[in-house]
Design a protein around this motif. Sequence first.
Motif, PDB file in Angstrom:
ATOM      1  N   LEU A  52       0.787  -1.178  -0.002  1.00 14.17           N
ATOM      2  CA  LEU A  52      -0.177   0.124  -0.005  1.00 14.17           C
ATOM      3  C   LEU A  52       0.739   1.402   0.016  1.00 14.17           C
ATOM      4  CD1 LEU A  52      -2.658  -1.074   2.484  1.00 14.17           C
ATOM      5  CD2 LEU A  52      -2.940  -1.061   0.172  1.00 14.17           C
ATOM      6  N   GLY A  53       2.037   1.205  -0.053  1.00 13.44           N
ATOM      7  CA  GLY A  53       3.034   2.367   0.312  1.00 13.44           C
ATOM      8  C   GLY A  53       4.267   1.982   1.302  1.00 13.44           C
ATOM      9  N   THR A  54       4.883   3.282   1.602  1.00 14.77           N
ATOM     10  CA  THR A  54       5.833   3.002   2.282  1.00 14.77           C
ATOM     11  C   THR A  54       5.855   3.915   3.771  1.00 14.77           C
ATOM     12  OG1 THR A  54       7.383   2.802   0.697  1.00 14.77           O
ATOM     13  CG2 THR A  54       8.662   3.254   2.723  1.00 14.77           C
ATOM     14  N   VAL A  55       6.042   3.108   4.912  1.00 13.67           N
ATOM     15  CA  VAL A  55       5.868   3.880   6.042  1.00 13.67           C
ATOM     16  C   VAL A  55       7.022   4.794   6.412  1.00 13.67           C
ATOM     17  CG1 VAL A  55       5.466   3.749   8.881  1.00 13.67           C
ATOM     18  CG2 VAL A  55       4.014   2.123   7.279  1.00 13.67           C
ATOM     19  N   CYS A  56       6.864   5.901   6.231  1.00 11.78           N
ATOM     20  CA  CYS A  56       7.985   7.007   6.635  1.00 11.78           C
ATOM     21  C   CYS A  56       8.448   7.358   7.573  1.00 11.78           C
ATOM     22  CB  CYS A  56       7.896   8.197   5.592  1.00 11.78           C
ATOM     23  SG  CYS A  56       6.596   9.045   5.858  1.00 11.78           S
ATOM     24  N   GLY A  57       7.627   7.062   8.869  1.00 10.43           N
ATOM     25  CA  GLY A  57       7.636   7.246  10.252  1.00 10.43           C
ATOM     26  C   GLY A  57       6.634   7.200  10.942  1.00 10.43           C
ATOM     27  N   ASP A  58       6.619   7.318  12.455  1.00 11.45           N
ATOM     28  CA  ASP A  58       5.527   7.090  13.254  1.00 11.45           C
ATOM     29  C   ASP A  58       5.974   7.862  14.481  1.00 11.45           C
ATOM     30  OD1 ASP A  58       6.625   5.367  15.541  1.00 11.45           O
ATOM     31  OD2 ASP A  58       7.172   4.088  13.616  1.00 11.45           O
ATOM     32  N   SER A  59       4.918   8.243  15.369  1.00  9.96           N
ATOM     33  CA  SER A  59       4.968   8.935  16.317  1.00  9.96           C
ATOM     34  C   SER A  59       5.184   8.004  17.610  1.00  9.96           C
ATOM     35  CB  SER A  59       3.783   9.674  16.873  1.00  9.96           C
ATOM     36  OG  SER A  59       2.661   8.964  16.892  1.00  9.96           O
ATOM     37  N   GLY A  60       5.631   6.942  17.740  1.00  6.40           N
ATOM     38  CA  GLY A  60       5.979   6.097  18.691  1.00  6.40           C
ATOM     39  C   GLY A  60       6.785   6.509  19.837  1.00  6.40           C
ATOM     40  N   SER A  61       7.742   7.366  19.495  1.00  2.62           N
ATOM     41  CA  SER A  61       8.755   7.806  20.465  1.00  2.62           C
ATOM     42  C   SER A  61       8.392   9.281  20.907  1.00  2.62           C
ATOM     43  CB  SER A  61      10.200   8.001  19.934  1.00  2.62           C
ATOM     44  OG  SER A  61      10.287   8.901  18.601  1.00  2.62           O
ATOM     45  N   GLY A  62       7.373   9.714  20.486  1.00  9.76           N
ATOM     46  CA  GLY A  62       6.763  10.998  20.909  1.00  9.76           C
ATOM     47  C   GLY A  62       6.275  11.787  19.343  1.00  9.76           C
TER      48      GLY A  62
END
Length: 278
Positions: free
Chosen positions: A25-35
């Motif tokens: 579906l695409g590429t996960v370029c980042g997440d807010s797991g660390s804030g």
Amino acid sequence: MRIYIVEDDISVISILEDIVESNDLGTVCGDSGSGLDLDKILALAPDLVLVDLLMPGKDGIQVVRELKERGCPAKFIMISQVSSKEMVAKAYLAGVDFFISKPINLIEVRQVIRNIRQQMENERDLHTIQSVFTLKQAPAVERQSRSDVQRKRIQYALSQLGMAGEKGAKDIMDMCMYLLDRHQQVCQVGVGALCAKLSDSPKSMEQRARRAVERGLNHLASLGLDDYGNEVFTQYASRLFPFQEVRAEMAFIQGKGSKGKANLKCFLDGMLVLAEED
């Protein structure tokens, strides 16, 4: 398509990453797991942001609103356990394009992201057409058939109304193009007969189209509540829907009265006019 995940639950982030990557579906370029870091999101310039509604500190609606105010052009999908009509209306007004409900469901996530991707492709196609007109490149316009231009206009209107990702959007497109190609009006054929000409399951086709029009009416009414002078609201409210039904839908969103009624025939008539305008 670059996707950023705003979620405070690491397990949910992992589930979403797995769905995105395993289904291409695409590429996960980042997440807010660390804030949560809005500057980071803006710097990564994702095409799509998946954002949880209920988070400590800023809720999802605040996040979407602030990113929009800072010029983020991404599409937004809200992840929520909440089904409150008022909360949903606030989310749409803040700039959310679609909702995904918790607990996370593979089929729903996959379909909604695919819908968003199709909507983005439609908007890119339309932007190309608009650029051609803006630059007055007459030879390029002439090479496009009249039906291509009409199709792009319909796609653009469906996108503006938040309907491009609906299953019934394709049915509406097929109905409009059939009528435009034959220079006919809806009243000359009838919605039921029109669906019978285009589908082996005409009742299902008509139901999908009606649901899509209901979605458009709700989206338009939400825009009008936020800003009565909204450009999309003023352009489409009285041309694609009986205006008294738009007003009824606006009142319904506010918890007053019954839902507005989406008239498929009226909507199709209006779309035909929009498609043929010079």
